[in-house]
Design an enzyme around this catalytic site. Sequence first.
Site, mmCIF file in Angstrom:
data_model
loop_
_atom_site.group_PDB
_atom_site.id
_atom_site.type_symbol
_atom_site.label_atom_id
_atom_site.label_comp_id
_atom_site.label_asym_id
_atom_site.label_seq_id
_atom_site.Cartn_x
_atom_site.Cartn_y
_atom_site.Cartn_z
ATOM 1 N N TRP A 281 -9.409 9.903 15.524
ATOM 2 C CA TRP A 281 -8.094 10.441 15.718
ATOM 3 C C TRP A 281 -7.767 11.349 14.535
ATOM 4 C CZ3 TRP A 281 -6.005 10.149 11.088
ATOM 5 C CH2 TRP A 281 -6.029 9.297 9.776
ATOM 6 N N ASN B 261 2.368 7.006 3.985
ATOM 7 C CA ASN B 261 2.423 5.626 4.072
ATOM 8 C C ASN B 261 3.205 5.278 3.336
ATOM 9 O OD1 ASN B 261 3.195 3.431 6.492
ATOM 10 N ND2 ASN B 261 1.399 4.333 7.115
ATOM 11 N N GLU C 94 0.448 -0.974 0.063
ATOM 12 C CA GLU C 94 0.213 -0.075 -0.170
ATOM 13 C C GLU C 94 0.840 1.559 0.201
ATOM 14 O OE1 GLU C 94 -2.985 0.012 2.929
ATOM 15 O OE2 GLU C 94 -3.409 1.929 3.367
ATOM 16 N N GLU D 6 -2.915 10.032 3.041
ATOM 17 C CA GLU D 6 -3.906 10.958 3.498
ATOM 18 C C GLU D 6 -4.211 12.098 3.657
ATOM 19 O OE1 GLU D 6 -6.316 6.879 6.196
ATOM 20 O OE2 GLU D 6 -4.191 7.718 6.515
ATOM 21 N N HIS E 249 -0.454 12.737 5.809
ATOM 22 C CA HIS E 249 0.156 11.966 6.100
ATOM 23 C C HIS E 249 0.391 10.742 5.085
ATOM 24 C CE1 HIS E 249 -0.399 8.461 9.189
ATOM 25 N NE2 HIS E 249 -0.837 7.547 8.163
ATOM 26 N N ASP F 156 0.519 5.120 0.543
ATOM 27 C CA ASP F 156 -0.856 6.761 1.354
ATOM 28 C C ASP F 156 -0.528 7.478 1.324
ATOM 29 O OD1 ASP F 156 -2.229 3.358 1.298
ATOM 30 O OD2 ASP F 156 -1.886 4.112 4.061
ATOM 31 N N GLY G 58 -4.944 14.920 16.551
ATOM 32 C CA GLY G 58 -5.447 13.601 17.861
ATOM 33 C C GLY G 58 -6.523 12.648 18.047
ATOM 34 N N ARG H 15 5.495 2.818 8.696
ATOM 35 C CA ARG H 15 6.431 4.214 8.473
ATOM 36 C C ARG H 15 5.597 5.223 7.497
ATOM 37 N NH1 ARG H 15 7.302 -0.716 4.474
ATOM 38 N NH2 ARG H 15 9.213 -1.860 5.435
ATOM 39 N N GLU H 16 5.416 6.497 8.341
ATOM 40 C CA GLU H 16 4.089 7.294 8.303
ATOM 41 C C GLU H 16 5.541 8.260 8.601
ATOM 42 O OE1 GLU H 16 4.004 5.280 10.763
ATOM 43 O OE2 GLU H 16 2.056 4.051 10.636
ATOM 44 N N ARG I 291 9.451 5.440 19.626
ATOM 45 C CA ARG I 291 8.488 4.251 19.501
ATOM 46 C C ARG I 291 9.502 3.124 18.779
ATOM 47 N NH1 ARG I 291 5.334 5.137 13.503
ATOM 48 N NH2 ARG I 291 4.398 3.852 13.401
#
Length: 286
Positions: A196, A121, A102, A106, A119, A104, A200, A130-131, A274
């Site tokens: 979200w 990914n 995929e 967004e 956003h 992306d 957030g 992998r944002e 993270r």
Amino acid sequence: MATSRDSSVLLMISLVGSLLMLLSAANLHQDIDITWGDGRAKILNNGELLTLSLDKASGSGFQSKNEYLFGKIDMQLKLVPGNSAGTVTAYYLSSQGSTHDEIDFEFLGNLSGDPYILHTNVFSQGKGNREQQFYLWFDPTANFHTYSILWNPKCIIFCVDGTPIREFKNSESIGVPYPKKQAMRIYSSLWNADDWATRGGLVKTDWNGAPFTASYRNFNANACIWSSGASSCSSAGSSSNSWLSQELDSTSQERLHWVQKNYMIYNYCTDTKRFPLGLPQECNMS
Ligand SMILES: *[C@@H]1O[C@H](CO)[C@@H](O)[C@H](O)[C@H]1NC(C)=O
């Protein structure tokens, strides 16, 4: 009275004019299927324009008729204006199944005057995380802007109005899976993600502003079309498939660094909290 020179100039102008007409006559009816939303998604103006809408009951979406295995795919989008907080406009390439690939885009809406977040990914064989996120250097709701994905065996490049904002290189040589075996379709949807999307999840969708609408036009795919187990790449014109081996040249690298320095707001590759056991392999490549 027109001299013959004047009239040949006129002829030239009208020839160029009709050529431009031909080039811009891309018809969304040919390339796109509306897939959900019970009438909320529409193809208008003889296939020149597509709109998605969202209200409290439902969002809407479309997908490409074709599946692609590599391509350079452009679409112009104009995002939900005004108070778009809580809404998400997703525009992406994806294959099917649990180990899908995929790529992306967004767009996370915001209160009037506050910036959208773009956003991005990349998933390979079912694994994403992998944002990278960006602000844009313009108001994406005021006009149409071109969002492009270049996907070839060497790299994936995300572009906004021709400016690269992200590159994901093929790092198979160091053991990172790369999307190259599964054909993908374009998908897009407008939906409610107020749990979200904006700050957030702190800012909720204001349904008084519904229906929310995003618009699309000028879809263009220079791509290899996947059909019954074989891929065929468009080859009208001499150097038309140069995208298949295209990488960032030095000017594009500079543009990319400019965007990353000034507009990037999140990068998984620098998120050591993270990934306490070490950043993902591909992050050590550049
Ligand atoms: C919305 O605006 C706030 C305040 O400027 C900002 O912090 C946030 O990143 C913006 N975007 C989203 C999608 O929350």
